[in-house]
Scaffold this active site. Sequence first.
Site, PDB file in Angstrom:
ATOM      1  N   GLN A   1       6.575  -0.260  -3.276  1.00 54.21           N
ATOM      2  CA  GLN A   1       7.514  -0.333  -2.149  1.00 54.21           C
ATOM      3  C   GLN A   1       7.792  -1.787  -1.780  1.00 54.21           C
ATOM      4  O   GLN A   1       8.940  -2.155  -1.448  1.00 54.21           O
ATOM      5  CB  GLN A   1       6.948   0.409  -0.940  1.00 54.21           C
TER       6      GLN A   1
ATOM      7  N   ARG B   1       9.920   9.545   0.544  1.00 57.76           N
ATOM      8  CA  ARG B   1       9.335   8.311   1.063  1.00 57.76           C
ATOM      9  C   ARG B   1       9.432   8.251   2.583  1.00 57.76           C
ATOM     10  O   ARG B   1       8.497   7.791   3.251  1.00 57.76           O
ATOM     11  CB  ARG B   1      10.011   7.104   0.413  1.00 57.76           C
TER      12      ARG B   1
ATOM     13  N   TYR C   1       0.973   7.745  -3.015  1.00 56.40           N
ATOM     14  CA  TYR C   1       2.012   8.542  -3.669  1.00 56.40           C
ATOM     15  C   TYR C   1       3.419   8.218  -3.192  1.00 56.40           C
ATOM     16  O   TYR C   1       3.620   7.463  -2.259  1.00 56.40           O
ATOM     17  CB  TYR C   1       1.718  10.033  -3.628  1.00 56.40           C
ATOM     18  N   GLU C   2       4.392   8.779  -3.952  1.00 55.36           N
ATOM     19  CA  GLU C   2       5.819   8.452  -3.828  1.00 55.36           C
ATOM     20  C   GLU C   2       6.081   6.959  -4.065  1.00 55.36           C
ATOM     21  O   GLU C   2       6.952   6.357  -3.446  1.00 55.36           O
ATOM     22  CB  GLU C   2       6.374   8.875  -2.462  1.00 55.36           C
ATOM     23  N   GLY C   3       5.356   6.388  -4.989  1.00 49.51           N
ATOM     24  CA  GLY C   3       5.444   4.965  -5.273  1.00 49.51           C
ATOM     25  C   GLY C   3       4.438   4.229  -4.430  1.00 49.51           C
ATOM     26  O   GLY C   3       4.530   4.222  -3.195  1.00 49.51           O
TER      27      GLY C   3
END
Length: 598
Positions: free
Chosen positions: A446, A298, A439-441
């Site tokens: 977030q 992140r 991506y990555e959440g």
Amino acid sequence: MIPYNAPIDDMRFTLNHVVGLPAVAQLPGYEAADADLVDAVLEEAGKLARDVLAPINWQGDRDGAVLENGVVRTAPGFKEAYKAYAEGGWNSVPFDPDHGGQGLPWTLAMPIQEMWNAANMSFALCPMLNQGAVELLSEHGSEEQKGKYLEKMISGEWTGTMNLTEPQAGSDVGAVRTRAVPQGDGTYRITGQKIFITYGEHDLTPNIIHMVLARTPDAPAGVKGISLFIVPKFLVDEDGGIGERNDLRCAGLEHKMGIHASPTAVMAFGDNGGAVGFLIGEENRGLEYMFTMMNNARLGVGVQGVGIAERAYQQAVAYARTRTQSRALDGRNPEPVAIINHPDIRRMLMTAKSQIEAARALTYTTAAAFDRAKRSTDAEERKRARALNDLLTPITKAWCTDLGVEVASLGVQVHGGMGFIEETGAAQHYRDARIAPIYEGTNGIQANDLVFRKVVRDGGQSAFALMAEMTTVALAAKEGPGDDLEVIGANLHDALHVLEQTTNWLLEAAKTDVRAAAAGAVPYLRMFGITVGGWLMAKAAMAAQAQMAQRGADTRFLDGKLITARFYADQILPQVQGLMKPIVAGHRTVMALAEDQF
């Protein structure tokens, strides 16, 4: 597409005078990061980014990665570029010297990674995922696993991946179905399919070490029943050499909007009985372990947002300086002038420049907190730094990647119609940037993480502690010399007042109406990001003002820093006031429509 030149002067200024790299370099194990080494690292990284990575970016977008007979071929020039990257030792910068790393601060690794992403985001994705896998193994792997994999992954001889997402699960990791059946000899047989696996298959290195989430047969449902496994493309012999091929394959490559040269793989495990996997840590704690890699990623994704914004900004500036169109508004020159003379072009360029500098400072600040949390000798300082890193990580990921898209879009706009034409390269930056908020959440995830896990969970303690620190800077700026600092400090103080009020509302709303708090999470994260950016720009402005009086100072550069910080205070910080009402009142209509009214 114009050449890329790393903004080393701004990086150095931000590291030394905003983030405090010299203090980080005093932490145990980081002493080698003195001024001379930092300058050398930045200069050499800039050369690799400019001369090796940037020139293959446009062609990589055109040609992309290709799957042929089960083998993924990367775009022309990528293998040679990766070889230069690995042989230069760039993969090892922030890692443990016990396994071949250079042991330098993550704070210094951030500007280097920004350069890779600005020069060639498709290329940079491979090292980014690998560094997260290294961090995961360093924290949670057994001594045997560290000895078998880390040295080659740190050197870049092998690369690592993250295998979370499945077709039916998306961001809902608790819905993972990939199975891991114990064999009684310490190994597991892995069967299942993963999607969206960045560099899941490629020809840059002879082995790829996959980090795979899966369920054991008796695992409980949901996230509490997920375990984490090392599943190498090739099994590793006792002597560390490559052995037989594991039972896994790339079943396809995704056809994407951007990052075409980055192979995004569909991975199939267990076509012939099951891939051999090795459990990391304990069963059913896989998601806990994976968060080490996810949080690292992140921060890396936040840096991607900064890098792609910088590249789009540089290209927009170059175009604005050379494109002549229309007379200047003051009427002094009857001839067409370069469009950089027109106020609206200036507005767009300054909007980009000021936010890039704020976002750059944020990513470096988050990394510095990570370094202090790991290396400080004072337990209370480690605790405070960990809390700050936890708080800033979702803001860094989401705010910086949203800015990457916005600035890349502004870059297209500065080009006018030519920005919509692929040959200029401006469109590629926008297409590449668009994945980072996903991506990555996703950035909505977030925002929920910020509100519920980082603010509500501790009653706002960490958030208010940071606000107090930011208030100290705001008051100091207000008392500083000159009108610029006074306005910067006053506008930051006003923004902090609104952020404090909104945070108190969220804390109360979360107790009685969790959906109301969630409905305001995204604008709240933006509010927080803008305010943190204002704090860091105020620190930069005060540092620039102080340096101007020193003999030999680069007054042109410092004056630019002060003007840019003032623009941020004038144009960006006031947006905070406009975000409050959608959070505290606008939530009522978010969920008001029935499904069939859409």
